[in-house]
Design an enzyme around this catalytic site. Structure first.
Site, short mmCIF file in Angstrom:
data_model
loop_
_atom_site.label_atom_id
_atom_site.label_comp_id
_atom_site.label_asym_id
_atom_site.label_seq_id
_atom_site.Cartn_x
_atom_site.Cartn_y
_atom_site.Cartn_z
N ARG A 47 0.85 -1.20 0.00
CA ARG A 47 0.00 0.00 0.00
C ARG A 47 0.88 1.24 0.00
O ARG A 47 1.98 1.23 0.55
CB ARG A 47 -0.94 -0.02 1.21
CG ARG A 47 -0.23 -0.08 2.51
CD ARG A 47 -1.14 -0.07 3.71
NE ARG A 47 -0.34 -0.21 4.91
CZ ARG A 47 0.29 0.80 5.51
NH1 ARG A 47 0.19 2.04 5.06
NH2 ARG A 47 1.04 0.60 6.59
N LYS A 203 19.24 -20.66 10.68
CA LYS A 203 20.52 -19.95 10.80
C LYS A 203 21.68 -20.94 10.98
O LYS A 203 22.77 -20.74 10.42
CB LYS A 203 20.46 -18.98 11.98
CG LYS A 203 19.45 -17.85 11.76
CD LYS A 203 19.15 -17.12 13.06
CE LYS A 203 18.15 -16.00 12.87
NZ LYS A 203 17.63 -15.47 14.15
N1 HSE Z 1 13.07 -13.63 15.01
C1 HSE Z 1 14.47 -13.55 14.89
C2 HSE Z 1 15.09 -13.60 16.29
C3 HSE Z 1 14.85 -12.28 14.19
O1 HSE Z 1 14.36 -13.42 17.26
O2 HSE Z 1 16.26 -13.84 16.40
C4 HSE Z 1 16.28 -12.19 13.77
O3 HSE Z 1 16.61 -13.21 12.86
#
Ligand code: HSE
Length: 452
Positions: A47, A203
């Site tokens: 938007r 990660k």
């Molecule tokens: N949700 C993720 C965390 C954000 O709390 O680490 C960063 O990657």
């Protein structure tokens, strides 16, 4: 200054807005460091927003932005693994460098995305995808490039660490702290990714590939979240000199003479670590990654792991790297200029793509860790002897035992800490303990690591 670098930001959520604010706040620093004007030419937003500079084109058609002649670098911060993937692939096809904070996308499709980027002579940079503002990708890809990495252990989800810290220090209820993490912009769109360890597993898959030069294998990461952790276990651990942290581990194992057990452990789970370990004292939204490498030894990298400012810092660090690549014009044998000069860049996963190894990822039953066990037993003679005999028959070495006085209906909680043991052995021992007539509940088990 001439030769402006033109950025497109796809997504104006917490991170996208953080990037705009960072550029506005630190424009002079960015120019002085890069020697170039850095301007946002387009933003992708569903938007129209009236708080965006009128010189910036707002467009809901992300594919058009990804192909725009008015864009050099595409910053993808929309998240998700469907539209984000299409847009990134389109940007790559159109010769754009990409900066992304999207760990889920890279963990699941990174092998394909990086190969496509290599083929198109562009780079996909992803510092913001792991550990927020900590420059851990750069450290592992560049600063540790001469080392052999044996293992790494990290607090790599800020939301989870914030929740565990607030629960332990203030006794706050889980749901209450999670809501605050969401308000502060720490949590994922779907916060189960944070509390069930999925975000940390994304990660970890990235870190492990860079550490060991293996392809991304998110599907093989063993993953346990923090939802089952009770204040009772937090307190027993503290009493024994340990702290429970939610950690990701990537560990190289040589199999101790058995080739079938050689490989890499990839695991995310709550873990008891010594209270005086540096990682045990990383609190709140902070992340930290401890890397054990040869010949360097242990190094620790710590900082804010989530939130607008930390993530924008990592995004713009990548942009600054790419600005240098874009400014570096080489000529090929025919004298044609090669604007991207891609060959001078560090490979996406730090190892030359052809050199990635097929080292296997070990199965859960092959993993080796110490354990915290909480066993509930009737308060009768011989119970402790039965439990310890089962553990000793399985070759499991007990490191500490704590038995509390009977607290309800004659039941006693018995806490046992063990030295490292292969998981399959511990599974068998727990199965036997739970079959004892004197045991009243399922055994609670949490892994333990001395981080030595
Ligand atoms: N949700 C993720 C965390 C954000 O709390 O680490 C960063 O990657």
């Amino acid at each position: 200054m001439s030769n402006s670098i033109k950025l497109a930001i796809l997504g104006l959520g917490t991170v996208g807005t953080g990037v705009i604010n960072l550029i506005n706040d630190n424009l002079d620093e960015l120019k002085r460091r890069s020697g170039r004007d850095i301007i946002i030419t387009e933003v992708g937003t569903r938007r129209q927003r009236d708080d965006i500079d009128s010189n910036i084109m707002q467009n809901s058609d992300l594919m058009a932005i990804a192909a725009s002649d008015n864009v050099d670098i595409v910053i993808e911060v929309i998240g998700g693994t469907t539209l984000a993937k299409d847009v990134i692939m389109h940007a790559i096809k159109n010769g754009k460098h990409v900066v992304t904070a999207n760990k889920a996308l890279l963990a699941e499709h990174g092998n394909e995305i990086f190969a496509f980027a290599e083929a198109n002579n562009v780079h996909v940079a992803y510092e913001a995808a792991v550990a927020g503002g900590i420059p851990i990708i750069k450290v592992m890809r560049e600063a540790l490039a001469a080392n052999k990495i044996d293992w790494l252990a990290g607090i790599i989800n800020g939301t989870g660490n914030f929740i565990m810290t607030e629960m332990r220090d203030k006794g706050r209820p889980f749901a209450d702290v999670l809501s605050e993490a969401q308000e502060l912009g720490y949590a994922e769109a779907d916060p189960t990714f944070d509390v069930e360890g999925i975000d940390a597993a994304h990660k970890l898959a990235l870190l492990a590939s860079i550490a060991f030069g293996i392809p991304l294998q998110f599907d093989k990461v063993y993953c346990e979240g923090i939802t089952g952790i009770t204040l009772q276990d937090v307190n027993y651990a503290e009493e024994l000199g340990y702290r429970i942290k939610h950690l990701g581990f990537a560990v190289r194992r040589d199999g101790q003479g058995n080739a079938d057990d050689a490989g890499v452990e990839l695991r995310v789970h709550p873990t008891l670590i010594p209270q005086d370990a540096l990682l045990a004292n990383v609190n709140g939204v902070k992340n930290a990654v401890l890397v054990n490498s040869h010949p360097l030894g242990q190094t620790l990298y710590c900082g804010d792991g989530a939130g607008a400012g930390a993530t924008a810092s990592a995004v713009m660090a990548d942009v600054m790297d790419l600005v240098r690549v874009l400014g570096n014009t080489d000529c090929d044998d025919q004298g044609n200029s090669n604007q991207n000069n891609h060959g001078h860049h560090v490979p996406h996963l730090a190892f030359i793509p052809e050199q990635l190894s097929d080292t296997p990822i070990l199965r859960a039953e092959q993993m080796i860790t110490g354990y915290y066990l909480r066993v509930h037993a009737y308060d009768s003679p011989g119970v402790l002897a039965d439990i310890t005999r089962i553990l000793s028959d399985a070759g499991i070495n007990i490191d500490a035992i704590l038995q509390k006085p009977a607290h309800k209906l004659g039941q006693v909680p018995v806490i046992i800490l063990t030295l490292p043991v292969v998981e399959s052995q511990m599974n068998l021992a727990i199965e036997k303990i739970e079959k004892l007539d004197t045991i009243t509940d399922k055994v609670v088990r949490i892994r333990l690591d001395e981080l030595a």
